[in-house]
Design a protein around this motif. Structure first.
Motif, PDB file in Angstrom:
ATOM      1  N   CYS A 197      -5.479   0.711   7.397  1.00  0.00           N
ATOM      2  CA  CYS A 197      -4.476   1.647   6.896  1.00  0.00           C
ATOM      3  C   CYS A 197      -4.547   2.988   7.632  1.00  0.00           C
ATOM      4  O   CYS A 197      -5.611   3.582   7.760  1.00  0.00           O
ATOM      5  N   HIS A 205      -6.814  -4.528   4.694  1.00  0.00           N
ATOM      6  CA  HIS A 205      -5.963  -3.368   4.946  1.00  0.00           C
ATOM      7  C   HIS A 205      -6.696  -2.031   4.797  1.00  0.00           C
ATOM      8  O   HIS A 205      -6.346  -1.057   5.464  1.00  0.00           O
ATOM      9  N   CYS A 243       1.078   3.387   2.154  1.00  0.00           N
ATOM     10  CA  CYS A 243       1.567   3.630   3.511  1.00  0.00           C
ATOM     11  C   CYS A 243       2.761   2.746   3.834  1.00  0.00           C
ATOM     12  O   CYS A 243       3.383   2.906   4.879  1.00  0.00           O
ATOM     13  N   ILE A 292      -4.652   6.287  -2.080  1.00  0.00           N
ATOM     14  CA  ILE A 292      -3.803   5.701  -1.037  1.00  0.00           C
ATOM     15  C   ILE A 292      -3.133   4.424  -1.522  1.00  0.00           C
ATOM     16  O   ILE A 292      -1.936   4.217  -1.334  1.00  0.00           O
ATOM     17  N   CYS A 329       0.858  -1.193   0.000  1.00  0.00           N
ATOM     18  CA  CYS A 329       0.000   0.000   0.000  1.00  0.00           C
ATOM     19  C   CYS A 329       0.894   1.244   0.000  1.00  0.00           C
ATOM     20  O   CYS A 329       2.091   1.173   0.314  1.00  0.00           O
TER      21      CYS A 329
END
Ligand code: ZN
Length: 169
Positions: free
Chosen positions: A76, A72, A64, A130, A62
């Motif tokens: 997240c 997730h 992040c 994201i 991801c």
């Protein structure tokens, strides 16, 4: 029928009703539907899946930095920034899910309510900003050959295969 339901499906505790046209077909766009089914089946743009099927070009993480997993999107830290706008079940107080079980419970709510799932994606922009797909291949098969392959997987429910057909036709 009940006995044949996969462990993953049971974990969502969803109504197993095959008589009605599934609501997810009415309310979700095709990309949203693909993400929805990917989470429910575990087959999609996830790290374990790309490793298993040797998608060497796939992005496994991801934005992040955490590995892509089916749950997730509610774990997240970047999507949790917009928690104040997340769709919320019922009239109960809005309490940020903290434990893994609470986050899983929230995802279960989204999986049982396609309209809430749609709203969640729109307020968090999870897949748009994201955790974009990147170089990963499509999360769902788009040819009849892939579909017959899916039939051979015991842990994909036939109800979802019906929805795959709707996508293909
Ligand atoms: Zn993340």
């Amino acid at each position: 029928m009940e006995d044949k339901m996969s462990r993953r499906y049971k974990s969502w505790d969803l109504p197993y009703d095959t008589r009605h046209h599934p609501e997810e077909l009415e309310v979700l766009t095709r990309p949203q539907l693909q993400r929805f089914l990917a989470i429910r089946t575990g087959h999609g743009d996830f790290a374990w899946y790309h490793r298993r099927y040797k998608h060497d070009e796939a992005e496994l993480r991801c934005g992040c930095g955490r590995p892509k997993t089916p749950d997730h999107l509610v774990m997240c830290r970047q999507s949790r920034r917009s928690f104040g706008k997340w769709p919320w079940p019922g009239e109960g107080p809005r309490i940020r899910p903290q434990t893994r079980a609470e986050k899983k419970e929230y995802l279960r709510f989204l999986m049982g309510d396609p309209l809430a799932f749609k709203e969640f994606l729109e307020v968090t922009r999870f897949y748009a900003n994201i955790c974009p797909r990147g170089l990963a291949p499509l999360s769902l098969p788009v040819s009849p050959m892939c579909l017959s392959f899916l039939f051979s997987l015991s842990h994909v429910e036939w109800r979802d295969l019906v929805i795959y057909f709707h996508i293909l036709l």
